[in-house]
Design an enzyme around this catalytic site. Sequence first.
Site, PDB file in Angstrom:
ATOM      1  CG  ASP A 230      57.333 -44.353 -70.853  1.00 43.39           C
ATOM      2  OD1 ASP A 230      58.156 -45.005 -71.499  1.00 43.39           O
ATOM      3  OD2 ASP A 230      57.402 -44.220 -69.619  1.00 43.39           O
TER       4      ASP A 230
ATOM      5  CG  ASN B 243      58.443 -39.862 -59.075  1.00 40.80           C
ATOM      6  OD1 ASN B 243      58.442 -40.949 -59.656  1.00 40.80           O
ATOM      7  ND2 ASN B 243      58.153 -38.731 -59.683  1.00 40.80           N
TER       8      ASN B 243
ATOM      9  CG  HIS C 228      57.676 -42.245 -62.756  1.00 41.91           C
ATOM     10  ND1 HIS C 228      58.431 -41.115 -62.975  1.00 41.91           N
ATOM     11  CD2 HIS C 228      58.433 -43.267 -63.222  1.00 41.91           C
ATOM     12  CE1 HIS C 228      59.563 -41.448 -63.547  1.00 41.91           C
ATOM     13  NE2 HIS C 228      59.599 -42.753 -63.706  1.00 41.91           N
TER      14      HIS C 228
ATOM     15  CD  GLU D  55      56.529 -37.946 -63.268  1.00 39.69           C
ATOM     16  OE1 GLU D  55      56.762 -38.659 -62.283  1.00 39.69           O
ATOM     17  OE2 GLU D  55      57.425 -37.400 -63.937  1.00 39.69           O
TER      18      GLU D  55
HETATM   19  C1  GLP Z   1      61.442 -43.682 -66.474  1.00 44.96           C
HETATM   20  C2  GLP Z   1      60.465 -44.280 -67.482  1.00 44.96           C
HETATM   21  C3  GLP Z   1      59.861 -45.539 -66.960  1.00 44.96           C
HETATM   22  C4  GLP Z   1      60.938 -46.332 -66.268  1.00 44.96           C
HETATM   23  C5  GLP Z   1      61.306 -45.627 -64.990  1.00 44.96           C
HETATM   24  C6  GLP Z   1      62.505 -46.204 -64.249  1.00 44.96           C
HETATM   25  O1  GLP Z   1      61.299 -42.335 -66.304  1.00 44.96           O
HETATM   26  N1  GLP Z   1      59.453 -43.406 -67.938  1.00 44.96           N
HETATM   27  O2  GLP Z   1      59.259 -46.254 -68.023  1.00 44.96           O
HETATM   28  O3  GLP Z   1      60.477 -47.610 -65.955  1.00 44.96           O
HETATM   29  O4  GLP Z   1      61.474 -44.252 -65.191  1.00 44.96           O
HETATM   30  O5  GLP Z   1      63.691 -45.913 -64.907  1.00 44.96           O
HETATM   31  P1  GLP Z   1      65.066 -46.621 -64.558  1.00 44.96           P
HETATM   32  O6  GLP Z   1      64.912 -48.042 -64.914  1.00 44.96           O
HETATM   33  O7  GLP Z   1      66.081 -45.920 -65.411  1.00 44.96           O
HETATM   34  O8  GLP Z   1      65.300 -46.413 -63.109  1.00 44.96           O
END
Ligand code: GLP
Length: 243
Positions: free
Chosen positions: A67, A136, A138, A143
Amino acid sequence: MRLIAVENYDELSEVAAGIVAEMIKMKPDSVIGLPTGRTPKGMYAYLVKLHKEQGLDFSGVKTFNIDEFCGVPKSDPRSFAFYMQEYFVKHINLKPDNFHIPNGTAANYAEECKEYEKKIEQAGGFDLIVLGVGTNGHVGFNEPATSLPVHTHIVSLSEETRVAYGKLYGSTENVPQQAITMGIGTILRAERTLLLASGSSKSTVMRKFLQEERVTPLLPVSFLHLSSNLTVIADKEALGMSL
Ligand code: GLP
């Protein structure tokens, strides 16, 4: 599903890097889907180490990031493109043409999504995709919603996600409203899936994911139960286990 419970973040990072490295050694022209966020930073550091110390060869590998924020150029330190260069790409021998990430400043986002999906297909789909999970539920930027698009698409970010990125952008209001993300269908086509979860902030979502063998778009990560070959690496905090 295979669950690898590890002690801490460092172990998670080393084990994850080991799985990616094995994949590359077994298939030097692997196509790999990659995440950003806090969680995979350690894995990237170990992969860089394996490249520098043991010659892990990325020259035949193709990567596709999951993403990217909309409206943030790749030269902006807050973009995922910049993150990937900083933590991974500039330290290894991945060919520039083999590194892919959605273009957050594309003139036509719908076209960009279609093109991105096509590039993944032309590469032959993923041998391995590495994912993180949001608090959450995702995955990528898919989402929680009443329905989820199958392919790469534009998504409106949830309040929870924008708050989570508030620090990076100075305040929640400065966080982009939209992002480009692979769809759940894009993700599920991978031959092998690696889900990483670290820290106590992930314990609620991991409990829901592991205990409820139910698929719902309200918990996008739940769709990973449909992956053909899923490995989850989680540390004790993410599993809600006392240390
Ligand atoms: C983000 C990204 C995801 C990521 C997730 C967890 O918003 N879009 O690709 O895997 O949330 O993030 P983190 O590893 O910082 O907890």
